[in-house]
Design a protein around this motif. Sequence first.
Motif, mmCIF file in Angstrom:
data_model
loop_
_atom_site.group_PDB
_atom_site.id
_atom_site.type_symbol
_atom_site.label_atom_id
_atom_site.label_comp_id
_atom_site.label_asym_id
_atom_site.label_seq_id
_atom_site.Cartn_x
_atom_site.Cartn_y
_atom_site.Cartn_z
ATOM 1 N N GLY A 264 0.831 -1.197 0.000
ATOM 2 C CA GLY A 264 0.000 0.000 0.000
ATOM 3 C C GLY A 264 0.865 1.245 0.000
ATOM 4 O O GLY A 264 2.097 1.170 0.143
ATOM 5 N N ILE A 265 0.234 2.395 -0.128
ATOM 6 C CA ILE A 265 1.013 3.633 -0.182
ATOM 7 C C ILE A 265 1.443 4.071 1.209
ATOM 8 O O ILE A 265 2.586 4.474 1.419
ATOM 9 C CB ILE A 265 0.208 4.740 -0.904
ATOM 10 N N ASN A 266 0.534 3.974 2.185
ATOM 11 C CA ASN A 266 0.863 4.237 3.585
ATOM 12 C C ASN A 266 -0.329 3.824 4.436
ATOM 13 O O ASN A 266 -1.446 3.689 3.927
ATOM 14 C CB ASN A 266 1.217 5.714 3.829
ATOM 15 N N PRO A 267 -0.156 3.608 5.739
ATOM 16 C CA PRO A 267 -1.279 3.201 6.578
ATOM 17 C C PRO A 267 -2.320 4.317 6.709
ATOM 18 O O PRO A 267 -1.973 5.495 6.831
ATOM 19 C CB PRO A 267 -0.625 2.896 7.938
ATOM 20 N N GLY A 268 -3.579 3.932 6.671
ATOM 21 C CA GLY A 268 -4.652 4.894 6.906
ATOM 22 C C GLY A 268 -4.818 5.178 8.389
ATOM 23 O O GLY A 268 -4.186 4.553 9.252
ATOM 24 N N TYR A 269 -5.699 6.125 8.689
ATOM 25 C CA TYR A 269 -5.887 6.551 10.081
ATOM 26 C C TYR A 269 -6.386 5.394 10.942
ATOM 27 O O TYR A 269 -5.860 5.134 12.035
ATOM 28 C CB TYR A 269 -6.876 7.710 10.134
ATOM 29 N N MET A 270 -7.391 4.661 10.460
ATOM 30 C CA MET A 270 -7.944 3.570 11.261
ATOM 31 C C MET A 270 -6.961 2.411 11.384
ATOM 32 O O MET A 270 -6.907 1.741 12.420
ATOM 33 C CB MET A 270 -9.264 3.091 10.655
ATOM 34 N N SER A 271 -6.177 2.192 10.330
ATOM 35 C CA SER A 271 -5.158 1.142 10.412
ATOM 36 C C SER A 271 -4.120 1.484 11.476
ATOM 37 O O SER A 271 -3.665 0.606 12.219
ATOM 38 C CB SER A 271 -4.476 0.967 9.055
ATOM 39 N N ALA A 272 -3.738 2.761 11.551
ATOM 40 C CA ALA A 272 -2.762 3.169 12.572
ATOM 41 C C ALA A 272 -3.362 3.095 13.971
ATOM 42 O O ALA A 272 -2.644 2.809 14.945
ATOM 43 C CB ALA A 272 -2.280 4.589 12.275
#
Length: 334
Positions: free
Chosen positions: A113-121
Amino acid sequence: MNFKSTIGDFRFCPASEQDVVPMTWRVLRPRKTQAVDRNTECIGGDIPASTIKRKRRQEDSKGQEGNSTAAASPKPRRSNKKPKRGYADPEVYAHLHLVQDYLQENLDVVFCGINPGYMSAETGHHFANPTNHFWRCLYQSGLTSTLLPPSEDYSLPEKYNLGLTNIVDRPSTEAAELSISEMKAAVPAFLKKISHYRPRFVCFVGVGIWTVIQKALRQFQQSCGSSTSGSQGQGSKERKARKGVKGAEDGSKQEKDSLGLQPYKLVHPAETGKPASETFLFVVPSTSGRVVRYQFSDKINYFSELCELVREPQSAIATQDMLSIVVETRGLNI
């Protein structure tokens, strides 16, 4: 003394009985309307009837014009779309945690993926937003035998020989909050990671991230001269690769040309304990629920295509038109 004769002295008496006006009861009757004189066309002798009718006709015509104008040009509706986000400084999301990679050597596919999303973090798991289609695409395409929740992302390497990683480590609400230079600067570390674990396929989740990777690969290939040169076939491969870059940048019909198996392969030279191997590159549409350009069924089709390639032996994949990029774990710099 008689009381009646006494109180009579206080009775009011007018100066003369003639001044007393007898009280009469007034009877209210409906007022008679004045007849209309048809010869003069006046009502009550004040305003001509023709004037009143003319004014009414003018008011009616104005009302009809107003209604037709309103029907022809309705009021614009308010858009429910949220404004696009711009670059966000890393300090904005400094309170969030990084999301761990799940990798091991010789995996079938590493999803990037490009970077972790807010909920993933927040949760510590990849593709954790309930609107994201990633886990359902894995299951519907046959890459996993069960529909896994994001909380079981750690089980992918052991159970299904699949891995998870990101180009940029820091989280954000949207990918638009990252800068292009930030993504480009993260490519060398990503290539080192891939060269170390040597998966059969790297699948980039989203066309935007592939555009950055593709430009970096071409720059790396030109600076290092890592691909085979001096042949007519190589020039054809480079033209196809450049066409892929243009198609990804257009973002319209040609964007579909940037999906699927790419005309590149990463070549890993033999090292101690590791034989020479190759990694193919594959691109699927973004699985984010915000991306509506591709329907859920379209995303499943690309995941299914990847699943079919994984099940084929390495030698069955046509590589004659692919541009080879030799990647070494040491001294990599773009």
